[in-house]
Design a protein around this motif. Sequence first.
Motif, PDB file in Angstrom:
ATOM      1  N   UNK A  10      -3.169   6.486  -6.154  1.00  0.00           N
ATOM      2  CA  UNK A  10      -2.155   5.547  -6.643  1.00  0.00           C
ATOM      3  C   UNK A  10      -1.937   4.464  -5.587  1.00  0.00           C
ATOM      4  N   UNK A  11      -1.797   3.224  -6.046  1.00  0.00           N
ATOM      5  CA  UNK A  11      -1.467   2.161  -5.103  1.00  0.00           C
ATOM      6  C   UNK A  11      -0.076   2.415  -4.521  1.00  0.00           C
ATOM      7  N   UNK A  19      -3.720   2.959  -0.588  1.00  0.00           N
ATOM      8  CA  UNK A  19      -3.855   3.919  -1.687  1.00  0.00           C
ATOM      9  C   UNK A  19      -3.409   5.295  -1.200  1.00  0.00           C
ATOM     10  N   UNK A  20      -2.510   5.916  -1.963  1.00  0.00           N
ATOM     11  CA  UNK A  20      -2.120   7.298  -1.695  1.00  0.00           C
ATOM     12  C   UNK A  20      -2.914   8.206  -2.624  1.00  0.00           C
ATOM     13  N   UNK A  21      -3.261   9.380  -2.157  1.00  0.00           N
ATOM     14  CA  UNK A  21      -4.010  10.328  -2.984  1.00  0.00           C
ATOM     15  C   UNK A  21      -3.886  11.718  -2.382  1.00  0.00           C
ATOM     16  N   UNK A  33      -2.591  12.298   1.379  1.00  0.00           N
ATOM     17  CA  UNK A  33      -3.242  11.392   2.314  1.00  0.00           C
ATOM     18  C   UNK A  33      -3.127   9.965   1.811  1.00  0.00           C
ATOM     19  N   UNK A  34      -3.506   9.040   2.656  1.00  0.00           N
ATOM     20  CA  UNK A  34      -3.512   7.634   2.248  1.00  0.00           C
ATOM     21  C   UNK A  34      -4.457   6.844   3.131  1.00  0.00           C
ATOM     22  N   UNK A  35      -4.962   5.770   2.604  1.00  0.00           N
ATOM     23  CA  UNK A  35      -5.877   4.910   3.348  1.00  0.00           C
ATOM     24  C   UNK A  35      -5.601   3.456   3.006  1.00  0.00           C
ATOM     25  N   UNK A  57      -3.789   4.702 -10.182  1.00  0.00           N
ATOM     26  CA  UNK A  57      -2.518   4.499 -10.873  1.00  0.00           C
ATOM     27  C   UNK A  57      -1.736   3.369 -10.207  1.00  0.00           C
ATOM     28  N   UNK A  58      -0.925   2.679 -11.008  1.00  0.00           N
ATOM     29  CA  UNK A  58      -0.184   1.529 -10.444  1.00  0.00           C
ATOM     30  C   UNK A  58       0.916   1.958  -9.492  1.00  0.00           C
TER      31      UNK A  58
END
Lengths: 141, 104
Positions: A10-11, A19-21, A33-35, A57-58
């Motif tokens: 998701x942004x 982006x988080x995921x 995590x996020x990048x 996802x938005x």
Amino acid sequence: MFEGKIKNPRYNDENKTVISFEFNHSEFGWIPSSLNVGDGCEYPERCEYIMENMDIMPYIAPEPVEPTEYERKLMGVEFQGVMCSATKEDMWGLASVKDWVKSGAVVPFKFDNGNTLVLTNENYEAFQAVWIPFRASFFQA
Amino acid sequence: MSITPPGLTAEQKAKVNGIGNLNGIGQTATLCLASGGAGINPGQTYSGSALRYNGAVTSSPSFSSTLRTCNNGITPQGTWRATCDSDNGYGGNYRAMGTFVRID
């Protein structure tokens, strides 16, 4: 390479820079995590996989949080660069030092929010002119 | 000198560049939560996007003792594990801050 190891991207901001995921780590299992997106991505292979293979996802903006009345009292009003809180403890404390300050004493008054203002006979009236209306604003209909 | 914890993938090893690397796996940092109201639980993992690099500033002691944290810090990447316990009973406008170690 990352199939089944990344989910729920998701942004994280409206500019789509992060982006988080969730990532299935070999030792820790599924971890959040996020990048960063683009050249600043620390794991380019993961970023590339997400961008090319997954539906992102938005961004969801956080709900604004209104401060409680106590928080607003504790946040205080600024006088000479110091945020002066206005709780009832502050009111009692200020009342107790008023005559002392007016007699010429220099009082480093510590407010309920932890900030300190040096009160003197020279700045006391100006302080009162700022602080009392702020305190009174909590008791107006 | 390079410190590489055992059991890392080649991709992760590429991120471990020694003590001087701000963002490397195994590095610690002082971070705050990006949103208010919640506390930090020791041992819990957090996405970098949920955190911000943070610290605090204070004005001259002779002037006041005002202490403020640094808002809008940089967002770290990866995954971080909390090494602190920061209760937050102050409401949504207060953000918990503490120490974290990067695990991925």
